[in-house]
Every structure is written in structure tokens, then in C-alpha cells.
Scaffold this active site. Sequence first.
Site, PDB file in Angstrom:
ATOM      1  N   GLU A  74     -70.308  32.245  74.750  1.00 16.10           N
ATOM      2  CA  GLU A  74     -70.671  32.813  73.444  1.00 16.10           C
ATOM      3  C   GLU A  74     -70.224  34.262  73.243  1.00 16.10           C
ATOM      4  O   GLU A  74     -70.992  35.117  72.803  1.00 16.10           O
ATOM      5  CB  GLU A  74     -72.190  32.688  73.235  1.00 16.10           C
ATOM      6  CG  GLU A  74     -72.652  31.235  73.330  1.00 16.10           C
ATOM      7  CD  GLU A  74     -74.159  31.058  73.225  1.00 16.10           C
ATOM      8  OE1 GLU A  74     -74.882  32.052  73.065  1.00 16.10           O
ATOM      9  OE2 GLU A  74     -74.611  29.902  73.300  1.00 16.10           O
ATOM     10  N   ASN A 127     -67.053  28.719  76.717  1.00 11.04           N
ATOM     11  CA  ASN A 127     -68.003  27.856  75.995  1.00 11.04           C
ATOM     12  C   ASN A 127     -68.587  28.610  74.803  1.00 11.04           C
ATOM     13  O   ASN A 127     -68.970  29.777  74.932  1.00 11.04           O
ATOM     14  CB  ASN A 127     -69.130  27.490  76.982  1.00 11.04           C
ATOM     15  CG  ASN A 127     -70.071  26.427  76.464  1.00 11.04           C
ATOM     16  OD1 ASN A 127     -69.627  25.354  76.045  1.00 11.04           O
ATOM     17  ND2 ASN A 127     -71.365  26.695  76.500  1.00 11.04           N
ATOM     18  N   HIS A 169     -74.049  22.061  68.524  1.00  8.84           N
ATOM     19  CA  HIS A 169     -75.444  21.992  68.056  1.00  8.84           C
ATOM     20  C   HIS A 169     -75.373  21.739  66.551  1.00  8.84           C
ATOM     21  O   HIS A 169     -75.111  22.657  65.767  1.00  8.84           O
ATOM     22  CB  HIS A 169     -76.179  23.299  68.352  1.00  8.84           C
ATOM     23  CG  HIS A 169     -76.357  23.549  69.816  1.00  8.84           C
ATOM     24  ND1 HIS A 169     -77.162  22.752  70.606  1.00  8.84           N
ATOM     25  CD2 HIS A 169     -75.844  24.490  70.646  1.00  8.84           C
ATOM     26  CE1 HIS A 169     -77.139  23.194  71.851  1.00  8.84           C
ATOM     27  NE2 HIS A 169     -76.331  24.246  71.915  1.00  8.84           N
ATOM     28  N   GLU A 217     -72.959  20.785  74.679  1.00  9.63           N
ATOM     29  CA  GLU A 217     -74.407  20.940  74.438  1.00  9.63           C
ATOM     30  C   GLU A 217     -74.823  20.130  73.216  1.00  9.63           C
ATOM     31  O   GLU A 217     -75.608  20.587  72.378  1.00  9.63           O
ATOM     32  CB  GLU A 217     -74.752  22.427  74.241  1.00  9.63           C
ATOM     33  CG  GLU A 217     -74.343  23.301  75.405  1.00  9.63           C
ATOM     34  CD  GLU A 217     -74.758  24.765  75.248  1.00  9.63           C
ATOM     35  OE1 GLU A 217     -75.567  25.085  74.355  1.00  9.63           O
ATOM     36  OE2 GLU A 217     -74.254  25.594  76.027  1.00  9.63           O
ATOM     37  N   ASP A 262     -76.357  18.185  70.381  1.00 10.84           N
ATOM     38  CA  ASP A 262     -77.601  17.673  69.808  1.00 10.84           C
ATOM     39  C   ASP A 262     -77.429  17.687  68.296  1.00 10.84           C
ATOM     40  O   ASP A 262     -76.695  18.514  67.749  1.00 10.84           O
ATOM     41  CB  ASP A 262     -78.857  18.424  70.279  1.00 10.84           C
ATOM     42  CG  ASP A 262     -78.788  19.928  70.126  1.00 10.84           C
ATOM     43  OD1 ASP A 262     -77.918  20.442  69.376  1.00 10.84           O
ATOM     44  OD2 ASP A 262     -79.624  20.614  70.744  1.00 10.84           O
TER      45      ASP A 262
HETATM   46  O1  G2I Z   1     -80.057  27.966  72.628  1.00  6.71           O
HETATM   47  C1  G2I Z   1     -79.497  26.710  72.903  1.00  6.71           C
HETATM   48  C2  G2I Z   1     -78.344  26.845  73.877  1.00  6.71           C
HETATM   49  C3  G2I Z   1     -77.197  27.594  73.231  1.00  6.71           C
HETATM   50  N1  G2I Z   1     -76.052  27.678  74.130  1.00  6.71           N
HETATM   51  C4  G2I Z   1     -76.327  28.213  75.449  1.00  6.71           C
HETATM   52  C5  G2I Z   1     -77.499  27.512  76.105  1.00  6.71           C
HETATM   53  O2  G2I Z   1     -77.799  28.095  77.346  1.00  6.71           O
HETATM   54  C6  G2I Z   1     -78.707  27.513  75.206  1.00  6.71           C
HETATM   55  O3  G2I Z   1     -79.760  26.825  75.904  1.00  6.71           O
HETATM   56  C7  G2I Z   1     -81.043  27.336  75.690  1.00  6.71           C
HETATM   57  C8  G2I Z   1     -82.036  26.509  76.492  1.00  6.71           C
HETATM   58  O4  G2I Z   1     -82.030  25.201  76.011  1.00  6.71           O
HETATM   59  C9  G2I Z   1     -83.443  27.089  76.326  1.00  6.71           C
HETATM   60  O5  G2I Z   1     -84.342  26.422  77.229  1.00  6.71           O
HETATM   61  O6  G2I Z   1     -81.085  28.673  76.109  1.00  6.71           O
HETATM   62  C10 G2I Z   1     -82.334  29.274  75.828  1.00  6.71           C
HETATM   63  C11 G2I Z   1     -82.224  30.758  76.173  1.00  6.71           C
HETATM   64  O7  G2I Z   1     -81.689  30.913  77.457  1.00  6.71           O
HETATM   65  C12 G2I Z   1     -83.431  28.577  76.637  1.00  6.71           C
HETATM   66  O8  G2I Z   1     -84.676  29.088  76.276  1.00  6.71           O
HETATM   67  C13 G2I Z   1     -85.369  29.734  77.289  1.00  6.71           C
HETATM   68  C14 G2I Z   1     -86.468  30.560  76.662  1.00  6.71           C
HETATM   69  O9  G2I Z   1     -85.854  31.525  75.806  1.00  6.71           O
HETATM   70  C15 G2I Z   1     -87.242  31.265  77.718  1.00  6.71           C
HETATM   71  O10 G2I Z   1     -88.302  31.964  77.132  1.00  6.71           O
HETATM   72  C16 G2I Z   1     -87.740  30.260  78.743  1.00  6.71           C
HETATM   73  O11 G2I Z   1     -88.337  30.945  79.810  1.00  6.71           O
HETATM   74  O12 G2I Z   1     -85.938  28.786  78.172  1.00  6.71           O
HETATM   75  C17 G2I Z   1     -86.569  29.424  79.260  1.00  6.71           C
HETATM   76  C18 G2I Z   1     -87.005  28.368  80.266  1.00  6.71           C
HETATM   77  O13 G2I Z   1     -87.813  27.402  79.652  1.00  6.71           O
END
Ligand code: G2I
Length: 483
Positions: A165, A207, A243, A272, A274
Amino acid sequence: MSDPLVRSKRRFAGVAVSATAAAVALGTVLSVSTTANAASTLGASAAATGRYFGTAVAAYKLSDTVYSGVLDREFNMITPENEMKWDATEPSQGQFSFTSADQIVAHAQAHGQRTRGHALAWHQQQPGWVASLSGTALRNAMINHITGVATHYKGKIYAWDVVNEAFSDNGDGSRRQSNLQATGNDWIEVAFQTAHAADPGAKLCYNDYNTDGVNAKSTGVYNMVKDFKARGVPIDCVGFQSHINSASPVTSDYQANLQRFADLGVDVQITELDIAGSGTAQADTYARVVQACLAVARCTGITVWGIRDSDSWRSGDTPLLFDNNGNPKAAYTSTLNALNAGGSSSPPTTGPTTGPSTSPPTTGPPTTGPPTTAPPTTAPPTTAPPQGGCSASVSVNQWNGGFVATVTVTAGSSAVNGWTVGVTLPSGAAVTSSWSATGSGTSGSISYSNVSYNGSLAAGRNTQFGFQGTGTGPSATPSCTAR
Ligand code: G2I
């Protein structure tokens, strides 16, 4: 240059599959039961055209038997959803922490799945200590981080999202402003060079999101990749997050966008996926995305960003293939049907990184019937190979005590209707499981034969099967016999 494979759709024999393909082409989603010709899981179906079908996984959910049951039945690639990010793997400077990510990689290896590493350098999910750094100190911290993580997983990762990103959404195709960007415009190529030095066998990807059609942002990325290829910066693949929702739909140029990147000489992957929505509309959109990937020879796989709707980072959009109970949705059926309808085979994962320079033969099959004379009563000479024949190559992910081997079977100048691949394991090695082929044994010299859905290969096309085991994986080029 347009890849000739794109225009040539792979066909499987079988009325049910053809009907499925026709229904998908019409944009209609039917629930078609699988037949002997159609694979019945996402992973196996994707493997029939040499691709993978993966999902994002959270380590803490692996003990949920519904979750891991669907994971291990349907998916053959895993992306750790958060566990390999900078905040998770280096919470204090120089102190690496791999417990959760190791758990996911061990799960993948134990179940014959491969791993996409996500993500080595990103402006988000940075540990707190990074905020106090800038300039040379931050650049060096990034290099040290990439080296530490990629070295820890060396040989175990199919592809790394090296940089995530890094382009802005402001419509001019420029880089995103971030602390990493502020260390100098060359931070992205330094990240790729660092990852290459640490884990030279892994594919290295850029990515991003909102790059899923031809637009200013994707063109910014495109120009960077073109420049990297021209200057020999080690980039192998580009990930398109996909997404999808009403604000970010699948555009009519989705496939063309994948193809223009592929034409630069990189693999492309949907990383990714969805899709917000429900019912037929959601199912149709999933099928469209799958069809676009299958039509691009260098689109090597699709990953959905979670298993059940309740696992999604945006669960309110019910964007995934399984409901909260782990039951398949209409979107699952349309995805599986689209995969089973086939597409152009993806290129082998080993060997040259550029596609074949010659076009496949344009002549059709012979129009004359079989000979009407009686078959010879003497045995045919054993030295003459079958016309065209086939070849096989193997790529091995080896770690201390075990391995995963992926074998690519490629038809020669004629179509094959079945194949047998001979693999020799070193002494002490033993196969513990295999997929997309049937093996004659578990050690020494093993013959692997096609299963029902991947025996037929058009001239020049390939498919993959794999096996994992203990000890040292095969090193010699496998033999291949066509039927
Ligand atoms: O935002 C969707 C995706 C966009 N592209 C990069 C990906 O890495 C991203 O994935 C999401 C995860 O699905 C979430 O699960 O990235 C977020 C931010 O890293 C993730 O959220 C985080 C929360 O922000 C945190 O507060 C939490 O501790 O998930 C963490 C673990 O549950």
C-alpha cells in the site's frame, strides 16, 4: 504483448462442467453438483489449472475446529492476517517475536498448504518504537526488519508482500506520504533488494488496494513495476487486494488490468478478496473475479481475506464465502463452479520467469478417424516416446526435518489424456500426504498418476500436484510419461 494463452480457454470433458461454464458466462449462478470431472474443493479446483486458492488466517482461531476444518478442506495457501506484520514480529527494536506466525506456518506445512508472507514493509501496523525514527535510522530499521523476518522464514514462503500500500489515493498516481517514503523514494526498491538477499527463493510482490482496474493509482504502480523490471530490481509479482463494495466495484477492465501487469513479466495474484453483499449479486461478482484470474495465464492464485463472514475485518458486509457457521454460501458455489469451468493454465512456478516466446500450435486435432485396420499383434517398440509426451519439474520448500514439493506437469507438443510422474526421494525421506495426484508409495521411487480432473492437458499446458514429507525432498528432475 498479449499472451496467446489468454484467448484459449481450457476445457474439461463433461456435460455438467460445460453447463456450469455456460451458466457462469450468462451471469447466472446455478447450484451444480460436482461430477467426476470437477474438483469439489476450492484448492483442488484451482490446482487443476496450476493455481492456488488461499485465505487469510488468524493464529488464535486455529483451535476452532469449524474454522480449521473448512481451512484444511478448502484452501491450499495461507496468508497470516496480522501475525507477520511489523508490530507483531518486532515489537521492540531488534527483538523478534515469531510465535504466532510460526504457528500458522507450521499448520500450513502440516496440511500441505503454502504460505504467502504479509507484509514486510507497510506504513500501518508499525510498532510504537518506529514512530521515533526517521531518515537513515528508519531506513536501517526497515532493512534490519526485512532481513530478520525474511531470514527466519527463508525457504518456507511462496511469496512475500514485500511492500504494501505505498501508493496514494489522491488520483495522480503518486506515492503515499509516509515515514518510509520520507526516507527517500528508493525505499521500495531497497526493500525488494533486501528481501531478495534474505530469501532468494521466494517470489517478491508489491501489494495494494484500489488498483483493481485501470486507474491513476494502478497506473502509478504499473510504471513503478515497469521501471523495476527495466532496471533489474527483483520484483516477481503484484498483488491486487480486491476489497470489493459498491464504492470500489469490479470494473469492466479488471481482467485487462491484470493482463497489462502480467505483460510486464510479473505474476499477478488476487490477494485479499472479499465482496460486500449477499445472494446472487455477490455470487456473480465472485465468479467474475475468478474468471478474470483464470483468463490471465500469469494470474497464479486467489486469496480470500478470511473464511467465515464473522472472521472478516468488515463482517457487517458479509463479504466471504462461508456463513458464520462455516456453511458454504451461494458465493462459494459460484466460485467453485467458475474454478471448475477452467481457464488458461498458469505458467510453471519454476524455470524462466518470462513466458514462452513461441505461440502454441494453431492447428486443430486431426480430422481423420482412427485407422480401421486391425491393431498389430506384436508389442510396440518400447523406445518410442508418446507423441509430444510431457515433462515435469519440481520445486521444493525444505526446512529442518521436512519439505513440501510442488510438481508442475507440462504437456509437450500434443495433448495428453493422463500422466504418470516418477519422483525419487533420498533415503530416509517419507511422504506423509499428497494432493492432486495418486502416489504408488511413500518412499524411494514413487509414481504419481493424475486424478480425475487434471489428467487432460492441452498441448503446452500445465497442471500441478504436490506432496509433503519428512526428511529431504527430491532434488532430481522428475520423469513424465503421457497417455
Ligand atoms: O484492512 C484490510 C486489509 C487491507 N490490506 C492489508 C491487510 O493487512 C489489511 O488487513 C487488516 C486485517 O484484516 C485486520 O485484522 O489489517 C488490519 C490492520 O492491520 C487488521 O486489524 C487489526 C486491528 O486494527 C487491531 O486493532 C487488532 O489488534 O487487527 C488486529 C488483530 O486482530
